[in-house]
Structure formats: C-alpha cells, structure tokens
Design a protein around this motif. Structure first.
Motif, PDB file in Angstrom:
ATOM      1  N   MET A   1     -10.724   0.169  -4.384  1.00 39.27           N
ATOM      2  CA  MET A   1      -9.505   0.867  -3.543  1.00 39.27           C
ATOM      3  C   MET A   1      -8.957   1.460  -4.744  1.00 39.27           C
ATOM      4  SD  MET A   1      -8.550  -1.010  -1.253  1.00 39.27           S
ATOM      5  CE  MET A   1      -6.985  -0.313  -0.433  1.00 39.27           C
TER       6      MET A   1
ATOM      7  N   GLY B   1      -8.939   3.834   0.239  1.00 38.20           N
ATOM      8  CA  GLY B   1     -10.347   2.590  -0.110  1.00 38.20           C
ATOM      9  C   GLY B   1     -11.792   2.981   0.323  1.00 38.20           C
TER      10      GLY B   1
ATOM     11  N   ILE C   1      -6.242  -6.119   3.362  1.00 38.04           N
ATOM     12  CA  ILE C   1      -6.649  -4.294   3.338  1.00 38.04           C
ATOM     13  C   ILE C   1      -5.703  -4.357   5.358  1.00 38.04           C
ATOM     14  CG2 ILE C   1      -7.441  -2.226   3.312  1.00 38.04           C
ATOM     15  CD1 ILE C   1     -10.032  -3.928   1.985  1.00 38.04           C
TER      16      ILE C   1
ATOM     17  N   PHE D   1       0.791  -1.641  -0.026  1.00 35.17           N
ATOM     18  CA  PHE D   1      -0.016  -0.347   0.185  1.00 35.17           C
ATOM     19  C   PHE D   1       1.071   1.124  -0.299  1.00 35.17           C
ATOM     20  CE2 PHE D   1      -2.809  -2.811   1.309  1.00 35.17           C
ATOM     21  CZ  PHE D   1      -4.712  -2.747   1.059  1.00 35.17           C
TER      22      PHE D   1
END
Length: 295
Positions: A245, A23, A212, A17
């Motif tokens: 995302m 997101g 995530i 990330f």
C-alpha cells in the motif's frame, strides 16, 4: 441483509484511505491443461514435455496497480535466458494472440481497455466493463493477513479465451477403425481449431477483502466491496501473493493510447480471419507438395 452488513463495513473502513492512495498487488496465475488431445492418451513423459514447453504460457505473475477508481494489470517482465529469444518465435507470437495483454480498467466510467499485439500490429481493445451478478456466499477464509469473503458468479467466456480451451468431445471414438483415427489425426494437424471446444460460460469463485475497500481485482474481475485477492474460473486460479500500500515509487495509472482502437468483437474477427488465411496457406502448400511429388 448479508449484503447490507458488508456494505456497512465498507463505509466504516473507506475513511481510512486517503483520496490519493495507491496500491500494488502481485498475483500468481496458473492454468491446468488437458493433455488428452487428438482422442488419445499421452504417456507421462509426453505430458511432462508438453507441460514444460507450455509453462511460460500457463504460469504467470501479474501486477495490479490500483487507486480508488482505476487500475492497470500487467504481466511481470521476465528476462529470458540466452538463446531463448529465437526459439519458437512464431509459436510464441501465435500463443501471445490468445493470452491476456496489458489491461486498464476504470470502474467509475465503466471502461476496460486491453493492449495487444497481433502479427506485428498493435491494438487497443476497448469495451464496456463487463458486470457479473455476484452472489455473496457467506463463507470466509484467510489469505495472508487478510480476512476474505466468498462470492460466486456465472461468466460468459470469450470465444478466443485460450485459458478455457479444451479438447472437443468425440462420440464413439473407441469404435472407430484405425483408418478413421488416422484421418482424424490428419484433420487435427491441418486445422487444430477443429479439435477445440470452449464453454459458453463458467462458474467464477472470488475471494475479496474488506480491509482494502476498493472495487477492483485482477484482470477483468471487479464489482465487489473489496479488493479481490483470489479468483477460480474453470482451470485457472489467480492468487494474490503480496500487497504493497502506498509504495514509494508509484506507477502511473493511465489509459493506454498506442494502437488501433477496436471492440473485442472486432478484434476476434481480425484474429479468426488471419487464422483462416494461415490454414488456407497451409492447405495450399500441402497440395502443391503432393503435386510436385507425383510429377
């Protein structure tokens, strides 16, 4: 050891990330309601009518916009059908006082802010972000395309949390006379809150994904090594139905500023005081009406 393995997985995936990622997660919230209020069983038709009227309050869709440190959690805007805006306006205003407002939480600074309107006044309910002592259960399941891990915790319940309200238990109700039951019904009509009970704490079950790896979730829930996709607490289930995302149009994730700043405790006192005023006014009108009838 179990937690160490989980956090190791988080460290391996966090690098995927970018620092400025964002997101959007959509959650469906559904609360079931006990229909046996007032110490009597309702017919199937009565239950159906009440459920239809309450559906707008018991079933909602929320959107969580998040980045690595902060998030906003708002109810999805709905377009009312023509003629609905003026129906039950007072009732909707009262119910709105006990349902969740827009929330902002910052996990880095440990702050949660809820924006609410009560009787035409705007409030910003600002408090420290509540911490839950999560227990990693070791179970997994699939939610959409995401592998999720189970965690549980005991959560203290806010005294005005509508979703946790339940009928107050009655002792020896079957032994009461018809007159006693009638008086109970009159009392319930004058003071609905006398019939309500709220548990002190509830068991929360959460499912989160390491795909995530952010410390976020719906509503006030957070504190796990991945995004929380499902929460079960008492009679409410919050389930993520869609995740986007890095959406093309990003929402601003900023702290709300409009409204009088109060703590949760202060806000609850304001609501309880107003409700007492409404009950006193109702009783006064009742006594006045009876007096005029005798004259």
């Amino acid at each position: 050891m179990k937690q160490l393995i989980l956090w190791s997985l988080v460290l391996c995936t966090t690098g995927v990330f970018a620092q400025n990622f964002q997101g959007k997660a959509y959650y469906q919230s559904k609360t079931t309601m006990d229909m046996n209020w007032g110490g009597r069983e309702m017919s199937a038709e009565q239950k159906k009518r009440i459920q239809e009227r309450m559906k707008g309050f018991l079933e909602k869709v929320y959107i969580l916009d998040f980045n690595q440190t902060a998030s906003t959690y708002k109810e999805e805007e709905k377009i009312e059908a023509p003629g609905q805006g003026g129906r039950g306006g007072f009732g909707r205003m009262m119910m709105g006082s006990f349902t969740q407002g827009d929330q902002y939480k910052d996990v880095r600074d440990g702050v949660i802010i809820e924006s609410k309107e009560f009787f035409g006044k705007k409030f910003l309910i600002k408090d420290s972000l509540p911490k839950l002592a999560w227990k990693m259960e070791g179970e997994t399941k699939q939610i959409g395309k995401y592998l999720c891990f189970k965690a549980t915790a005991l959560k203290k319940v806010d005294e005005l949390d509508f979703s946790k309200m339940r009928p107050r238990r009655r002792n020896n109700d079957k032994e009461k006379t018809a007159e006693e039951k009638k008086q109970d019904s009159i009392k319930a009509a004058k003071d609905p809150f006398s019939q309500i009970d709220i548990p002190k704490e509830v068991l929360v079950t959460a499912w989160y994904t390491l795909d995530i790896p952010i410390n976020q979730g719906p509503g006030e829930y957070w504190g796990l090594p991945g995004l929380i996709l499902e929460v079960n607490a008492y009679k409410t289930t919050i389930l993520c139905s869609k995740i986007v995302m890095n959406p093309g149009e990003k929402e601003l994730i900023t702290e709300p500023t409009k409204g009088k700043e109060v703590t949760r405790k202060e806000y609850n006192e304001i609501v309880k005081t107003k409700m007492q005023e409404m009950r006193d006014m109702y009783r006064g009108r009742g006594r006045g009406g009876r007096g005029r009838g005798r004259g």
